[in-house]
Design an enzyme around this catalytic site. Structure first.
Site, short mmCIF file in Angstrom:
data_model
loop_
_atom_site.label_atom_id
_atom_site.label_comp_id
_atom_site.label_asym_id
_atom_site.label_seq_id
_atom_site.Cartn_x
_atom_site.Cartn_y
_atom_site.Cartn_z
N LYS A 107 27.94 -28.81 82.86
CA LYS A 107 27.32 -29.77 83.81
C LYS A 107 27.95 -29.60 85.19
O LYS A 107 27.26 -29.51 86.20
CB LYS A 107 27.53 -31.18 83.28
CG LYS A 107 26.97 -32.26 84.16
CD LYS A 107 27.21 -33.62 83.52
CE LYS A 107 27.00 -34.71 84.56
NZ LYS A 107 28.00 -35.76 84.47
N TYR A 147 31.85 -29.86 58.53
CA TYR A 147 31.23 -28.75 59.27
C TYR A 147 29.77 -29.06 59.56
O TYR A 147 29.32 -29.00 60.71
CB TYR A 147 31.36 -27.49 58.42
CG TYR A 147 30.81 -26.21 59.04
CD1 TYR A 147 31.46 -25.59 60.10
CD2 TYR A 147 29.67 -25.61 58.52
CE1 TYR A 147 30.98 -24.40 60.63
CE2 TYR A 147 29.18 -24.42 59.05
CZ TYR A 147 29.84 -23.81 60.10
OH TYR A 147 29.36 -22.64 60.63
P1 NAD Z 1 35.37 -16.96 63.02
O1 NAD Z 1 36.19 -17.94 62.24
O2 NAD Z 1 35.67 -15.52 62.88
O3 NAD Z 1 35.40 -17.31 64.57
C1 NAD Z 1 35.63 -18.61 65.06
C2 NAD Z 1 36.65 -18.51 66.18
O4 NAD Z 1 36.85 -19.81 66.75
C3 NAD Z 1 38.01 -18.01 65.70
O5 NAD Z 1 38.48 -17.01 66.54
C4 NAD Z 1 38.89 -19.26 65.77
O6 NAD Z 1 40.25 -18.95 65.98
C5 NAD Z 1 38.25 -20.00 66.92
N1 NAD Z 1 38.50 -21.45 66.91
C6 NAD Z 1 38.39 -22.30 65.87
N2 NAD Z 1 38.68 -23.56 66.27
C7 NAD Z 1 38.96 -23.49 67.60
C8 NAD Z 1 39.35 -24.44 68.57
N3 NAD Z 1 39.50 -25.74 68.27
N4 NAD Z 1 39.58 -24.02 69.85
C9 NAD Z 1 39.46 -22.72 70.17
N5 NAD Z 1 39.10 -21.75 69.29
C10 NAD Z 1 38.85 -22.14 68.01
O7 NAD Z 1 33.84 -17.26 62.62
P2 NAD Z 1 32.50 -16.50 63.05
O8 NAD Z 1 31.83 -16.10 61.81
O9 NAD Z 1 32.75 -15.53 64.13
O10 NAD Z 1 31.67 -17.75 63.63
C11 NAD Z 1 31.51 -17.96 65.03
C12 NAD Z 1 30.59 -19.14 65.25
O11 NAD Z 1 29.31 -18.89 64.65
C13 NAD Z 1 31.11 -20.45 64.65
O12 NAD Z 1 30.82 -21.51 65.54
C14 NAD Z 1 30.30 -20.60 63.38
O13 NAD Z 1 30.13 -21.94 63.01
C15 NAD Z 1 28.97 -19.94 63.78
N6 NAD Z 1 28.26 -19.43 62.60
C16 NAD Z 1 28.67 -18.30 61.96
C17 NAD Z 1 28.01 -17.87 60.82
C18 NAD Z 1 28.41 -16.61 60.07
O14 NAD Z 1 27.83 -16.34 59.02
N7 NAD Z 1 29.31 -15.79 60.56
C19 NAD Z 1 26.93 -18.61 60.32
C20 NAD Z 1 26.57 -19.79 60.98
C21 NAD Z 1 27.22 -20.19 62.12
#
Ligand code: NAD
Ligand code: UDP
Length: 324
Positions: A107, A147
Site C-alpha cells: 500500500k 495452515y
Molecule cells: P518452503 O518451506 O521451501 O519455503 C517457505 C520459505 O518461507 C522458507 O524458506 C522458510 O524459511 C520461509 N519462512 C517461513 N516462515 C517465515 C517467516 N515467518 N518469515 C520469513 N520467512 C519465512 O516451501 P515452498 O514449497 O517453497 O512453499 C512456498 C510457498 O508456496 C508457501 O507460502 C506455501 O504455502 C506455498 N505453497 C506451496 C506448495 C507446494 O506444493 N510446494 C503448495 C501450496 C502452496
C-alpha cells in the site's frame, strides 16, 4: 527487457522462492530475497549471492520491515505438514501478520503483491476437481487448520486491501508442487519417497494409499506465478495453479521405486487426521486468463527430481523439525 523492477520475494530461500528469485534475476530485475530460514538454508541461494542484482535479508515477516519495492511475491510460510504443524501458532502468525505487514508495504509503495495461497484452502474437498468457486471444507479445529485457516485469512486480507485501499493484489492457489531443491527432510510425500527409495528403505504410505494428489513440476509453477503477476487485465484471481494429472499415493510410490531402480518395499502406516482424500485442480481459469498450462509430466519431473537427489549430500541438510 522493458523495465527493471525492484522485486521482493518473501520466503525467497525456500524451494519455490529460490527458483523464483533465480528466474527474476535472470530477467535482470533487482531482487530482494527475504527469509528467516525456518524451513530452508542459505545453500538454496548460494549461487545467487555474487549477482549484482540479488540481495539477501534475514528477517521474519511477522515483524514489520521498511523497503522500497515495485512488486512483492509473498511466499514466506512453512508449507509441508510436518513443518507447519510444528508450531501451529507461529504458522498462523506468519500467514496473517505476515500478510498484514506485506500488504502495508504494498500500500505504501503502491506495489503489486502476489499471495502464494494453496489448494489446502479447499480442505478435504467434497467437490472434484476443485474450481476456484468451491468454498472449501476445512476442519477449523484440526491439526491442518493453522495452515489452511491462516491461508484463508490471508486471502481475505488481500481481498480487503484491494477493496478498501485499491492495492493491486494477485492470489494464486498452488496445488502440490515438487522438483529439485525440495528440502530432503521436509516430510512431503515426493521427498520422503525419493529419499527412502534411493536408500532402499521402506516407502512409508500413510493410510491405504488410495488418497490422490496432483503433482506440478516447479518450473511450470514458477512460470504461472510470474504470468499472474505480469497480467495486465486487472485479474486478481484467485487462480488455481497445478497439474491436473491425478495419481494415488500408491501409484506415486510405485513410480518412484521404478524410476529410481530401487528395491524398496511399501510399508503402510496410520493415516494422518484430516488428510484430504482427493485433490485435483480445475485449471480452466489459468488456461483462459493466463494462457498457461503445465508442460512437464509426472514421470519426467520425477526423473529430474530423483537425479537431483542423487547429487546432494544429505548430511549438509538439517531437518527443520523432527516431523519427517
Ligand atoms: P518452503 O518451506 O521451501 O519455503 C517457505 C520459505 O518461507 C522458507 O524458506 C522458510 O524459511 C520461509 N519462512 C517461513 N516462515 C517465515 C517467516 N515467518 N518469515 C520469513 N520467512 C519465512 O516451501 P515452498 O514449497 O517453497 O512453499 C512456498 C510457498 O508456496 C508457501 O507460502 C506455501 O504455502 C506455498 N505453497 C506451496 C506448495 C507446494 O506444493 N510446494 C503448495 C501450496 C502452496
Ligand atoms: N504421505 C504418505 N507418506 C509419506 C508422506 C506423505 O503416504 O511419507 C501422504 C500424505 O498422507 C498425503 C499425501 O501423501 O495423503 C501428500 O502428503 P504431503 O505431506 O506431501 O502433502 P499434502 O498434500 O498432504 O499437504
Amino acid at each position: 527487457m522493458s523495465q527493471i523492477k525492484r522485486i521482493l520475494v518473501t520466503g525467497g530461500a525456500g524451494f519455490l522462492g529460490s527458483h523464483l528469485c533465480e528466474r527474476l534475476c535472470d530477467q535482470g530485475h533487482d531482487i530482494i530475497c527475504l527469509d528467516n530460514f525456518f524451513t530452508s538454508q542459505k545453500a538454496n541461494v548460494d549461487h545467487l549471492l555474487d549477482r549484482h542484482n540479488f540481495e539477501l535479508i534475514r528477517h521474519d515477516i511477522t515483524l514489520p520491515i521498511w523497503l522500497e519495492v515495485d512488486e512483492i511475491y509473498n511466499l514466506a510460510c512453512p508449507a509441508a505438514p510436518g513443518h507447519y504443524q510444528y508450531n501451529p501458532i507461529k504458522t498462523m502468525k506468519t500467514s496473517v501478520m505476515g500478510a498484514i505487514n506485506m500488504l502495508g508495504m504494498a500500500k505504501r509503495c503502491r506495489a503489486k503483491i502476489l499471495q502464494a495461497s494453496t489448494s489446502e484452502i479447499y480442505g478435504d474437498p467434497e467437490v472434484h476437481p476443485q474450481p476456484e468457486s468451491y468454498k472449501g471444507s476445512v476442519n477449523t479445529l484440526g491439526p491442518r487448520a493453522c495452515y489452511d485457516e491462516g491461508k484463508r485469512a490471508a486471502e481475505t486480507l488481500f481481498a480487503d486491501y484491494h477493496r478498501l485501499h485499491g492495492v493491486d493484489v494477485r492470489i494464486v492457489r498452488i496445488f502440490n508442487t515438487y522438483g529439485p531443491r525440495m528440502h530432503p527432510y521436509d516430510g512431503r510425500v515426493v521427498s520422503n519417497f525419493i529419499r527412502q527409495a534411493l536408500a532402499n528403505q521402506p516407502i512409508t504410505i500413510y493410510g491405504e494409499g488410495d488418497q490422490t494428489r496432483s503433482f506440478c513440476y516447479r518450473d511450470d509453477l514458477v512460470e504461472a506465478i510470474i504470468r499472474m503477476m505480469n497480467n495486465e487485465e486487472g485479474f486478481i484471481g484467485p487462480v488455481n495453479i497445478g497439474n491436473p494429472g491425478e495419481f494415488t499415493i500408491k501409484q506415486l510410490a510405485e513410480l518412484v521405486i521404478e524410476l529410481s531402480g530401487s528395491s524398496s518395499q511399501i510399508q503402510y502406516g496410520p493415516a494422518p487426521q484430516d488428510d484430504p482424500q482427493r485433490r485435483q485442480p480445475d485449471i480452466t481459469i489459468a488456461r483462459e486468463r493466463l494462457g498457461w498450462e503445465p508442460t512437464v509430466e509426472l514421470r519426467e519431473g520425477l526423473k529430474q527430481t530423483i537425479d537431483w537427489f542423487k547429487t546432494i549430500d544429505m548430511s549438509h541438510y538439517r531437518a527443520p523439525t523432527p516431523n519427517y
